[in-house]
Design a protein around this motif. Structure first.
Motif, short mmCIF file in Angstrom:
data_model
loop_
_atom_site.label_atom_id
_atom_site.label_comp_id
_atom_site.label_asym_id
_atom_site.label_seq_id
_atom_site.Cartn_x
_atom_site.Cartn_y
_atom_site.Cartn_z
N ASP A 21 -7.18 5.93 4.07
CA ASP A 21 -7.00 4.40 3.70
C ASP A 21 -5.77 3.89 4.50
N VAL A 22 -4.70 4.52 4.30
CA VAL A 22 -3.45 4.22 4.69
C VAL A 22 -3.50 3.93 6.35
N THR A 23 -4.13 4.97 6.81
CA THR A 23 -4.32 5.12 8.49
C THR A 23 -5.18 3.97 8.81
N LEU A 53 0.86 -1.23 -0.08
CA LEU A 53 0.10 -0.04 0.12
C LEU A 53 0.79 1.26 -0.03
N GLU A 54 1.77 1.27 0.88
CA GLU A 54 3.01 2.42 0.67
C GLU A 54 3.44 2.62 -0.64
N ARG A 55 3.99 1.46 -1.19
CA ARG A 55 4.45 1.51 -2.52
C ARG A 55 3.54 1.99 -3.68
N GLU A 75 2.69 9.82 12.68
CA GLU A 75 2.95 10.60 11.47
C GLU A 75 2.06 10.27 10.48
N GLN A 76 1.05 9.50 10.37
CA GLN A 76 -0.19 9.20 9.82
C GLN A 76 -1.16 10.24 10.21
N ILE A 77 -1.33 10.36 11.18
CA ILE A 77 -2.10 11.51 11.66
C ILE A 77 -1.85 12.95 11.19
N ALA A 110 8.36 10.33 0.46
CA ALA A 110 8.00 9.88 1.87
C ALA A 110 7.37 8.56 2.04
N GLU A 111 6.46 8.17 1.02
CA GLU A 111 5.82 7.08 0.78
C GLU A 111 6.57 5.93 0.66
N LEU A 112 7.71 6.16 -0.24
CA LEU A 112 8.74 5.21 -0.45
C LEU A 112 9.70 4.73 0.74
N GLU A 113 9.84 5.92 1.39
CA GLU A 113 10.43 5.79 2.70
C GLU A 113 9.73 4.99 3.49
N HIS A 114 8.37 5.09 3.79
CA HIS A 114 7.38 4.27 4.63
C HIS A 114 7.34 2.86 4.04
N GLY A 115 7.31 2.40 2.91
CA GLY A 115 7.20 1.10 2.60
C GLY A 115 8.59 0.39 2.71
FE LIG Z 1 2.97 6.73 4.15
#
Ligand SMILES: [Fe+2]
Length: 183
Positions: A118-120, A38-40, A148-150, A71-76
């Motif tokens: 959705d990610v949250t 999902l992050e990717r 971080e998501q919030i 940032a999402e890449l980093e989260h993944g």
């Molecule tokens: Fe994320």
């Protein structure tokens, strides 16, 4: 004095061959894989948004979404790293083709907000699963992720509010674009 050897202490090894302190619940493992995907997917989607905005001379918006993509890449990566720390092998799934067609900036930002929500939801579900399985390592890992998501949701809701207020007026959008260029 008793000596501890690998066999005397029955060392647990994960699929990657790494020593693991606590085996992982299969459902949590599957959910962590799905969340990594999902992050990717979010990263690819934000990249598509950044390019759409760049094509329309909205460089500030484009820079903002490029930052989101990275940032999402980093989260993944962070989720994959956690799986490795838990002795798992990370199998990457296909990243679905991002949406690249919007009528307005408003529509694009509304989708971004929905993606963050959705990610949250996904992280919250993971957290509940980890709690039920007494997997404290995973809940501790997820604590800063939720925090971080919030913040991301708040940031996106703020941007959506401003864009809605601009009501597709180009001069108002360019003011927001300028602001985004300076953050
Ligand atoms: Fe994320």
């Amino acid at each position: 004095m008793q000596s501890f050897t690998e066999s005397s202490i029955g060392l647990n090894l994960g699929p990657s061959g790494r020593a693991i302190a606590q085996p992982m619940d299969v459902d949590i493992l599957e959910a962590l894989y799905q969340h990594t995907s999902l992050e990717r997917v979010s990263s690819a989607q934000y990249l598509a948004m950044s390019l759409w905005l760049l094509e329309r001379e909205l460089r500030g918006f484009s820079a903002f979404f490029k930052k989101e993509s990275l940032a999402e890449l980093e989260h993944g990566f962070n989720f994959a790293k956690y799986l490795i720390a838990r002795g798992q092998s990370v199998v990457l799934e296909e990243v679905t083709k991002p949406i690249q067609d919007w009528k307005t900036v408003d529509e694009l930002v509304a989708l971004s907000f929905q993606m963050e929500a959705d990610v949250t939801t996904s992280v919250q579900q993971l957290y509940s699963m980890a709690e039920r399985a007494n997997d404290t390592r995973t809940t501790v890992f997820l604590d800063p992720v939720i925090d971080e998501q919030i913040k991301s949701e708040d940031e996106m809701a703020y941007l959506l509010g401003k864009v809605r207020f601009a009501n597709n007026d180009p001069s108002a959008l360019f003011i927001i674009d300028n602001e985004l260029n300076n953050i």
